[in-house]
Design an enzyme around this catalytic site. Structure first.
Site, short mmCIF file in Angstrom:
data_model
loop_
_atom_site.label_atom_id
_atom_site.label_comp_id
_atom_site.label_asym_id
_atom_site.label_seq_id
_atom_site.Cartn_x
_atom_site.Cartn_y
_atom_site.Cartn_z
N ASN A 8 0.87 -1.18 0.00
CA ASN A 8 0.00 0.00 0.00
C ASN A 8 0.90 1.23 0.00
O ASN A 8 1.47 1.58 1.04
CB ASN A 8 -0.90 -0.01 1.25
CG ASN A 8 -1.73 1.25 1.35
OD1 ASN A 8 -1.86 2.00 0.38
ND2 ASN A 8 -2.30 1.51 2.53
N LYS A 10 0.01 4.23 -0.37
CA LYS A 10 -0.70 5.42 0.14
C LYS A 10 -0.49 6.58 -0.83
O LYS A 10 -0.44 6.35 -2.04
CB LYS A 10 -0.25 5.76 1.55
CG LYS A 10 -0.15 4.53 2.45
CD LYS A 10 0.00 4.90 3.89
CE LYS A 10 0.35 3.67 4.69
NZ LYS A 10 -0.04 3.76 6.08
N HIS A 88 -9.64 0.80 4.48
CA HIS A 88 -8.39 1.11 5.19
C HIS A 88 -8.68 2.11 6.32
O HIS A 88 -9.52 3.00 6.17
CB HIS A 88 -7.36 1.70 4.21
CG HIS A 88 -5.98 1.75 4.79
ND1 HIS A 88 -5.59 2.75 5.65
CD2 HIS A 88 -4.93 0.90 4.68
CE1 HIS A 88 -4.33 2.51 6.03
NE2 HIS A 88 -3.91 1.41 5.45
N GLU A 90 -7.17 4.60 7.37
CA GLU A 90 -6.98 6.03 7.05
C GLU A 90 -8.22 6.57 6.34
O GLU A 90 -8.56 7.75 6.50
CB GLU A 90 -5.71 6.21 6.20
CG GLU A 90 -4.46 6.02 7.05
CD GLU A 90 -3.23 5.55 6.30
OE1 GLU A 90 -3.20 5.60 5.06
OE2 GLU A 90 -2.27 5.11 6.98
N GLU A 158 -5.42 -5.11 10.53
CA GLU A 158 -4.49 -4.01 10.71
C GLU A 158 -4.87 -3.20 11.95
O GLU A 158 -5.73 -2.31 11.88
CB GLU A 158 -4.53 -3.07 9.49
CG GLU A 158 -4.10 -3.70 8.20
CD GLU A 158 -3.48 -2.68 7.26
OE1 GLU A 158 -2.36 -2.92 6.80
OE2 GLU A 158 -4.10 -1.62 7.02
N GLY A 164 2.00 2.49 10.59
CA GLY A 164 2.91 3.64 10.41
C GLY A 164 3.56 4.13 11.70
O GLY A 164 4.09 5.24 11.74
C1 PEP Z 1 -0.91 0.23 5.78
O1 PEP Z 1 -0.97 1.38 5.40
O2 PEP Z 1 -1.80 -0.56 5.44
C2 PEP Z 1 0.20 -0.16 6.64
C3 PEP Z 1 0.18 -1.36 7.17
O3 PEP Z 1 1.20 0.74 6.82
P1 PEP Z 1 2.62 0.50 7.54
O4 PEP Z 1 3.19 -0.77 6.99
O5 PEP Z 1 3.45 1.70 7.15
O6 PEP Z 1 2.37 0.42 9.00
#
Ligand code: PEP
Length: 234
Positions: A8, A10, A88, A90, A158, A164
């Site tokens: 991902n 982003k 997601h 976000e 997640e 992040g």
């Molecule tokens: C994500 O954005 O789905 C994610 C898992 O980000 P990161 O690996 O940066 O924590």
């Protein structure tokens, strides 16, 4: 079942040139690997990148019409995109996406023949209040309401507090959550882990926590690091 390792990106990187460089680096490094690799860049880079499976980071639930700024599943399919990330955290946080709205998107994606990476996960506050499983159950049940055929659905667990932050979820807790999620999906539904995955922890999620793949954010923007993550899942 084949492991799924998805990137991902982003809202990164900042230019076409950088996107192509990272993509080509990954492409070179993953020739012949035995896992399924999917790159989910920003919409604008999707038509440029060729030679690996592509996913979008979102889509709208209608096919066409007066929805300024939106992109439909049909448009993605027409571009040759195979996967779409839906729900997601976000998008839940910054764009107020609710479980109901996410359900509409998942339904439309499935109808369109796109494979879905459906993200669920609890916030730190929900975890600390002992509500993790309640939150996961609600997100799964409402997100998948009315969807009987889970063939094209992958779940990404997640934890929001792990995304992040560098604060990845422990293997024990991830295993516990994956086992819990498994009760609501099919035996052959892939359940991925995502949240601060790096090459030094990635293999553990696959080998010890029972994850059927990974959703990788930050670390997927460095080709070498992402290739190591992919290989750790083999
Ligand atoms: C994500 O954005 O789905 C994610 C898992 O980000 P990161 O690996 O940066 O924590």
């Amino acid at each position: 079942m084949k492991k799924l390792i998805a990137a991902n990106w982003k809202m990164n990187p900042a230019s076409q040139k950088q996107a192509e460089d990272i993509f080509n680096g990954i492409k070179e490094g993953v020739k012949g690997v035995a896992v399924e690799v999917v790159i989910c860049p920003s919409f604008v880079y999707l038509p440029l990148l060729k030679g690996l499976t592509l996913g979008a980071q979102d889509m709208f639930w209608e096919e066409k019409g007066p929805f300024t700024g939106e992109v439909s599943g049909a448009m993605l399919k027409d571009l040759g995109v195979e996967y779409v990330i839906i729900g997601h955290s976000e998008r839940r946080k910054y764009f107020n996406e609710t479980d109901e709205l996410i359900n509409k998107k998942i339904k439309k994606a499935s109808e369109t023949g796109l494979k879905v990476i459906f993200c669920i996960g609890e916030t730190a506050q929900e975890r600390d209040a002992g509500k993790k499983n309640e939150v996961l159950e609600k997100q799964i049940k409402q997100g998948l309401a009315g969807i009987d055929n889970l063939e094209n659905i992958n779940i990404a667990y997640e934890p929001v507090w792990a995304i992040g932050t560098g604060n990845n979820c422990s293997v024990e807790n991830t295993k516990e959550s994956i086992d819990f999620i498994r009760k609501f999906v099919k035996e052959n539904t892939r359940i991925l882990y995502g949240g601060s995955v790096k090459s030094d922890n990635s293999g553990l999620y696959i080998k010890e926590a029972g994850a059927n793949g990974l959703l990788v954010g930050g670390a997927s923007l460095q080709a070498e690091e992402f290739i190591k993550i992919i290989k750790s899942a083999e």
